[in-house]
Design a protein around this motif. Structure first.
Motif, PDB file in Angstrom:
ATOM      1  N   ASP A  56      46.189  45.865  30.397  1.00  0.00           N
ATOM      2  CA  ASP A  56      47.291  46.809  30.208  1.00  0.00           C
ATOM      3  C   ASP A  56      47.484  47.684  31.448  1.00  0.00           C
ATOM      4  N   GLN A  57      46.382  47.994  32.139  1.00  0.00           N
ATOM      5  CA  GLN A  57      46.488  48.756  33.380  1.00  0.00           C
ATOM      6  C   GLN A  57      47.177  47.921  34.466  1.00  0.00           C
ATOM      7  N   ILE A 115      48.932  56.162  39.856  1.00  0.00           N
ATOM      8  CA  ILE A 115      48.288  54.892  40.223  1.00  0.00           C
ATOM      9  C   ILE A 115      47.787  54.966  41.663  1.00  0.00           C
ATOM     10  N   LEU A 167      39.215  46.236  35.766  1.00  0.00           N
ATOM     11  CA  LEU A 167      40.620  46.603  35.573  1.00  0.00           C
ATOM     12  C   LEU A 167      41.140  45.926  34.298  1.00  0.00           C
ATOM     13  N   LYS A 168      41.704  46.708  33.406  1.00  0.00           N
ATOM     14  CA  LYS A 168      42.172  46.174  32.118  1.00  0.00           C
ATOM     15  C   LYS A 168      43.572  45.575  32.268  1.00  0.00           C
ATOM     16  N   LYS A 185      45.533  58.081  36.875  1.00  0.00           N
ATOM     17  CA  LYS A 185      45.115  57.513  35.592  1.00  0.00           C
ATOM     18  C   LYS A 185      44.674  56.064  35.740  1.00  0.00           C
ATOM     19  N   ILE A 186      45.135  55.414  36.814  1.00  0.00           N
ATOM     20  CA  ILE A 186      44.647  54.070  37.146  1.00  0.00           C
ATOM     21  C   ILE A 186      44.104  54.142  38.562  1.00  0.00           C
ATOM     22  N   GLU A 221      50.791  47.789  33.870  1.00  0.00           N
ATOM     23  CA  GLU A 221      51.442  49.051  34.230  1.00  0.00           C
ATOM     24  C   GLU A 221      51.647  49.151  35.742  1.00  0.00           C
TER      25      GLU A 221
END
Length: 400
Positions: free
Chosen positions: A382-383, A334, A379-380, A6-7, A386
């Protein structure tokens, strides 16, 4: 079983979708005039990238490997000459040395920066070599071969400590070719000149790779050489194009190592965004620093030396149980990577060099512990949070 990713470790889809219309316009331009090899798009990119690097000349080539190899050839490397580099790098660095007819000598890296340790370089030059005053050449004592050059690798987007390396090169009459394949836009503060200098302008020449995952990546293969030496630039242009300065007039035997026009056009489009992308990487890296500092008992975060302004091609941490961390990240969906798991002096390809385990202890220790975390401009936050939380959760299980 690991969760679906998901990342991602690296996102090469989003930037190309964002720039799709500009990138497709390059293709249409090439189709309209059939300018596929050389020509204005290549020349424009060479001029633009030279300006970006603060260099006088840029020569577009097929790959970063060709960039290094052609630079060695233009520097006058002869069969059997020795070129010094580090064992903690991608094999292209050393392939280019061998393919230019030279021999490889390794020196260890600095444990904090992961780049060439100037102290170890000095030790090699002073304890394993003799300077022949009659010829002006440095000679390796054991092999009796000339030592002619040094290749510092600007690794993970951080520059090597160039002042002492350049000082040693001048003292022993050696050329310096920068391996800047991971350092597009990285800067170094030279105390000698009291100025910030871009990667690619400090040695006799420098090699860049435009492999798709680089900070400045093509949509295929690509590379470039920067230099301030006009004669060397002319020579490398001949080498990349079958040894011809004029069509069908071959002064030397060269290679087919050209950068094609469409790739050059795409690189020109992306170059306009590179400064912004690099700054985004720096912002993300500094946020990683802050978040992961809470886990410093179990996680070693990258150190950006006072003399470098890094562009964070990769964000590399160190832990004692790398495989367990990667499994923990994968379970959370990840992505991660390892750059690079086996030092070059221990690779099967270099058994003939007769190095053994223990010869370069810092490289070997680092190679066993490094993990590359997700790092790309899109890359955000919040990511990133995480990812950092996942690493910290893992670290908490490792501290008694």
């Amino acid at each position: 079983m690991a969760n679906p990713t998901k990342i991602a470790f690296l996102d090469l889809v989003t930037p190309h979708q964002d720039l799709e219309s500009e990138l497709l316009a390059v293709v249409k331009k090439a189709f309209s005039n059939a300018g596929f090899i050389g020509g204005p798009m290549v020349e424009d990119f060479e001029r633009e990238f030279a300006a970006f690097c603060d260099a006088r000349y840029c020569i577009g080539v097929n790959s970063g490997t060709d960039a290094l190899r052609f630079a060695f050839m233009a520097a006058g490397v002869k069969t059997g000459d020795i070129i010094i580099t580090v064992p903690h790098t991608f094999i292209a660095t050393t392939e280019a040395i061998s393919q230019a007819g030279a021999q490889i000598a390794f020196v260890d890296i600095d444990e904090q920066t992961y780049t060439m340790d100037p102290v170890k370089l000095c030790e090699y030059l002073q304890t394993k070599c003799d300077f022949d005053k009659s010829t002006g050449h440095l000679v390796e004592r054991s092999s009796k071969h000339r030592v002619v050059g040094i290749v510092p690798v600007h690794l993970y987007g951080q520059t090597a400590d160039m002042d002492p390396i350049l000082e040693l090169a001048e003292k022993y009459n050696l050329f310096v070719i920068e391996d800047a394949c991971q350092a597009h836009g990285a800067e170094y503060f030279s105390k000698k000149t009291n100025s910030w200098r871009r990667a690619g302008t400090m040695g006799k020449a420098a090699a860049f790779s435009f492999y798709p995952g680089k900070n400045l990546g093509a949509c295929g293969e690509g590379g470039a050489i920067t230099t301030n030496d006009e004669a060397m630039a002319k020579h490398m242009k001949m080498i990349r194009d079958h040894g011809q300065a004029k069509k069908y007039y071959h002064d030397i035997e060269g290679y087919n190592g050209r950068l094609d026009s469409i790739q050059a056009g795409w690189l020109s489009v992306k170059l306009r965004h590179l400064a912004k992308w690099n700054e985004s990487r720096r912002t993300l890296a500094h946020r990683y620093h802050e978040l992961l500092s809470e886990a410093k008992a179990a996680v070693v975060i990258p150190m950006e030396a006072e003399w470098t302004k890094g562009v964070y091609h990769l964000y590399v941490v160190r832990v004692q149980d790398r495989e367990a961390l990667q499994a923990h990240l994968a379970e959370a969906g990840i992505g991660s990577g390892i750059h690079y798991p086996i030092p070059l002096h221990l690779q099967k390809a270099y058994e003939n060099l007769n190095y053994k385990k223990g010869d370069f202890p810092v490289t070997e220790r680092v190679a066993a512990e490094i993990v590359s975390l997700p790092m790309f401009p899109q890359l955000k936050q919040d990511q990133l949070h995480e990812v950092a939380k996942c690493v910290k959760d893992f670290a908490a299980t490792r501290v008694s």
